[in-house]
Design a protein around this motif. Structure first.
Motif, PDB file in Angstrom:
ATOM      1  N   SER A  95      -3.311   4.935  -2.831  1.00  7.04           N
ATOM      2  CA  SER A  95      -4.447   5.674  -2.071  1.00  7.04           C
ATOM      3  C   SER A  95      -3.781   6.950  -1.470  1.00  7.04           C
ATOM      4  N   ARG A 135      -1.309  -0.984  -4.169  1.00 10.44           N
ATOM      5  CA  ARG A 135      -2.248  -0.319  -4.205  1.00 10.44           C
ATOM      6  C   ARG A 135      -2.234   1.246  -3.646  1.00 10.44           C
ATOM      7  N   THR A 169      -4.444  11.506  -1.175  1.00 12.72           N
ATOM      8  CA  THR A 169      -4.973  12.874  -1.802  1.00 12.72           C
ATOM      9  C   THR A 169      -3.796  13.471  -2.463  1.00 12.72           C
ATOM     10  N   GLU A 180       0.506   5.283   0.430  1.00 10.42           N
ATOM     11  CA  GLU A 180      -0.560   6.364   0.402  1.00 10.42           C
ATOM     12  C   GLU A 180       0.343   7.614   0.120  1.00 10.42           C
ATOM     13  N   ASP A 215       0.881  -1.325   0.095  1.00 13.64           N
ATOM     14  CA  ASP A 215       0.077   0.058  -0.024  1.00 13.64           C
ATOM     15  C   ASP A 215       1.068   1.287  -0.069  1.00 13.64           C
ATOM     16  N   GLU A 229      -7.929   2.948  -7.205  1.00 15.98           N
ATOM     17  CA  GLU A 229      -9.362   3.371  -6.867  1.00 15.98           C
ATOM     18  C   GLU A 229      -9.537   4.175  -5.767  1.00 15.98           C
ATOM     19  N   ASP A 230      -8.550   4.096  -4.627  1.00 17.47           N
ATOM     20  CA  ASP A 230      -8.907   5.086  -3.523  1.00 17.47           C
ATOM     21  C   ASP A 230      -7.948   6.257  -3.358  1.00 17.47           C
ATOM     22  N   LEU A 231      -7.506   6.921  -4.678  1.00 14.17           N
ATOM     23  CA  LEU A 231      -6.761   7.837  -4.745  1.00 14.17           C
ATOM     24  C   LEU A 231      -7.747   9.132  -5.176  1.00 14.17           C
ATOM     25  N   ARG A 232      -7.488  10.154  -4.477  1.00 13.34           N
ATOM     26  CA  ARG A 232      -8.454  11.355  -4.568  1.00 13.34           C
ATOM     27  C   ARG A 232      -7.455  12.385  -5.220  1.00 13.34           C
TER      28      ARG A 232
END
Length: 176
Positions: free
Chosen positions: A161, A159, A163, A113, A111, A134-137
């Protein structure tokens, strides 16, 4: 004469089957989430199944987590380096370049982040990696990433994720 608690005749209480089952369940969850390798799971299960007291119970390895942070400037990792299970990248202003193509990846799932204010980021993943964003803003531009059509099975799952403010994330697979 009665033995006092903590005295020479005091024995720690034995673990129950419920305690053993709960420990096995925690290990299985950690393995399913990619926090344990197959070898670590085997070793930990052996410890749990042969444990007699609570102190003998295996506690699975700590979450392998690392943070790379900078207020401004460039964050760069390339060449041969060990990728933790969870990598946090934080930068208010600057560029980020993570090259995982020659990195040592010991976990089936990694992961990453990211928390970036202003600046672009580029991540190069191994050729056989599977990438999930998918979880990246993003606040400004969507990430640039083309899924590989053909990849060999068994590659790590990366993965990504977090911002991103003003900037763009570019992800590409290594050529070799």
């Amino acid at each position: 004469m009665k033995a006092r608690a903590g005295g020479p005749d005091h024995r720690p209480p034995l673990i129950s089957e419920h305690d053993r089952d709960a420990a096995v369940h925690r290990l299985q969850e950690a393995y399913a989430e990619g926090r344990l390798s197959h070898e670590e799971l085997d070793e930990s299960l052996h410890q749990v199944l042969t444990a007699k007291t609570h102190s003998d119970l295996a506690s699975f390895p700590e979450e392998n987590e690392s943070t790379i942070a900078a207020v401004s400037g460039r964050i760069r990792r390339r060449g041969v380096w060990r990728v933790p299970r969870i990598l946090k990248v934080e930068s208010a202003l600057g560029r980020v370049h993570l090259d995982l193509s020659r990195a040592v990846i010991e976990h089936p799932v990694v992961d990453i982040e990211v928390h970036l204010g202003t600046g672009n980021a580029r991540i190069t993943v191994p050729r056989d990696a599977i990438v999930d964003v998918e979880d990246l803003r993003t606040g400004w531009k969507d990430p640039l990433y083309k899924t590989r059509r053909r990849s060999r099975p068994g590659g790590p799952m990366i993965r990504i994720s977090g911002t991103m403010g003003l900037g763009r994330l570019k992800i590409r697979h290594a050529r070799r």
